[in-house]
Design a protein around this motif. Structure first.
Motif, mmCIF file in Angstrom:
data_model
loop_
_atom_site.group_PDB
_atom_site.id
_atom_site.type_symbol
_atom_site.label_atom_id
_atom_site.label_comp_id
_atom_site.label_asym_id
_atom_site.label_seq_id
_atom_site.Cartn_x
_atom_site.Cartn_y
_atom_site.Cartn_z
ATOM 1 N N PHE A 126 -49.216 91.320 -62.191
ATOM 2 C CA PHE A 126 -50.404 91.519 -62.837
ATOM 3 C C PHE A 126 -51.406 90.960 -62.344
ATOM 4 C CE2 PHE A 126 -48.158 87.838 -64.614
ATOM 5 C CZ PHE A 126 -49.110 86.784 -64.358
ATOM 6 N N VAL A 127 -52.694 91.296 -62.554
ATOM 7 C CA VAL A 127 -53.853 90.623 -62.108
ATOM 8 C C VAL A 127 -54.569 90.084 -63.034
ATOM 9 C CG1 VAL A 127 -56.193 91.005 -60.869
ATOM 10 C CG2 VAL A 127 -53.951 92.110 -60.158
ATOM 11 N N VAL A 128 -55.061 88.792 -63.025
ATOM 12 C CA VAL A 128 -55.882 88.212 -64.121
ATOM 13 C C VAL A 128 -57.296 88.207 -63.397
ATOM 14 C CG1 VAL A 128 -56.534 86.187 -65.395
ATOM 15 C CG2 VAL A 128 -54.204 86.895 -65.010
ATOM 16 N N VAL A 129 -58.400 88.544 -64.047
ATOM 17 C CA VAL A 129 -59.823 88.293 -63.649
ATOM 18 C C VAL A 129 -60.783 87.607 -64.617
ATOM 19 C CG1 VAL A 129 -61.881 89.650 -62.582
ATOM 20 C CG2 VAL A 129 -59.605 90.650 -62.200
ATOM 21 N N ARG A 130 -61.396 86.415 -63.835
ATOM 22 C CA ARG A 130 -62.228 85.821 -64.843
ATOM 23 C C ARG A 130 -63.578 86.284 -64.586
ATOM 24 N NH1 ARG A 130 -60.665 80.068 -62.315
ATOM 25 N NH2 ARG A 130 -62.486 80.471 -61.237
ATOM 26 N N SER A 131 -64.559 85.774 -65.593
ATOM 27 C CA SER A 131 -65.798 86.339 -65.763
ATOM 28 C C SER A 131 -66.712 85.763 -64.434
ATOM 29 C CB SER A 131 -66.624 85.709 -67.068
ATOM 30 O OG SER A 131 -66.576 84.150 -67.045
ATOM 31 N N ASP A 132 -66.347 84.971 -63.899
ATOM 32 C CA ASP A 132 -67.102 84.658 -62.514
ATOM 33 C C ASP A 132 -66.598 85.500 -61.410
ATOM 34 O OD1 ASP A 132 -64.570 83.717 -61.903
ATOM 35 O OD2 ASP A 132 -65.259 81.352 -61.634
ATOM 36 N N GLY A 133 -65.806 86.442 -61.736
ATOM 37 C CA GLY A 133 -65.064 87.375 -60.693
ATOM 38 C C GLY A 133 -64.100 86.732 -59.878
ATOM 39 N N ALA A 134 -63.409 85.537 -60.006
ATOM 40 C CA ALA A 134 -62.312 85.182 -59.433
ATOM 41 C C ALA A 134 -61.158 86.026 -59.882
ATOM 42 C CB ALA A 134 -62.238 83.614 -59.634
ATOM 43 N N ARG A 135 -60.136 86.182 -58.975
ATOM 44 C CA ARG A 135 -58.956 86.936 -59.408
ATOM 45 C C ARG A 135 -57.781 86.486 -58.770
ATOM 46 N NH1 ARG A 135 -58.083 92.784 -58.075
ATOM 47 N NH2 ARG A 135 -55.816 92.848 -56.992
ATOM 48 N N LEU A 136 -56.741 86.385 -59.796
ATOM 49 C CA LEU A 136 -55.428 85.677 -59.563
ATOM 50 C C LEU A 136 -54.337 87.027 -59.544
ATOM 51 C CD1 LEU A 136 -53.435 83.218 -58.767
ATOM 52 C CD2 LEU A 136 -53.372 83.233 -61.175
#
Length: 163
Positions: A126-136
């Protein structure tokens, strides 16, 4: 690398503040849109609904989660609070496996929860994207030990509430 995991390298939208976009791949089968791919998509949908229900995480968008067609990757947008982050990180870390887990069929005569006792809760990544655009991105190919996954996810998700 599989097509499904390549799809996780796509760009996923950054959500609003206090939210994450969670893009989840499904396991693959040798034949596209077989009964097995449909079952893997249903299993992933059940995982996502259970995650929201069990943790009490509000969902802003289910995306194509419950689509009649089995998508390789679906995106959901979740609203997070500081209190849910440790549990969410633990659940997501436990989801990652290279192959679908076998379902325990129980006592003789009992039907398994899923057809043909094929699948148990897991996804290849999976990918997690935060509101600041950071991605994991975490996949069975790149993920560290489950304990380390929880630590990395918790740290990353804490940035949602800090931003």
């Amino acid at each position: 690398m599989s097509i499904t995991l390549n799809r996780l390298q796509e760009s996923f939208p950054a959500p609003a503040k206090g939210q994450i976009t969670l893009a989840v791949a499904r396991h693959e089968s040798e034949v596209w849109e077989s009964s097995l791919t449909v079952e893997y998509a249903k299993q992933r949908s059940q995982l996502l609904h259970s995650l929201a229900d069990d943790l009490g995480v509000p969902v802003r968008s289910w995306g194509e989660t419950d689509s009649a067609r089995p998508h390789e990757v679906v995106e959901v947008i979740l609203v997070l609070s500081q209190v849910v982050i440790p549990a969410l990180a633990t659940v997501l870390a436990a989801w990652i496996t290279r192959w679908p887990r076998k379902v325990k069929t129980g006592d003789e005569g009992q039907k398994p929860e899923l057809p043909n006792a094929i699948i148990q809760a897991s996804v290849p990544g999976f990918v997690v994207v935060r509101s600041d655009g950071a991605r994991l991105e975490m996949t069975y190919q790149t993920a560290p030990s489950e304990k380390e996954r929880v630590r990395v996810l918790t740290s990353f998700l804490n940035g949602v509430c800090d931003a």
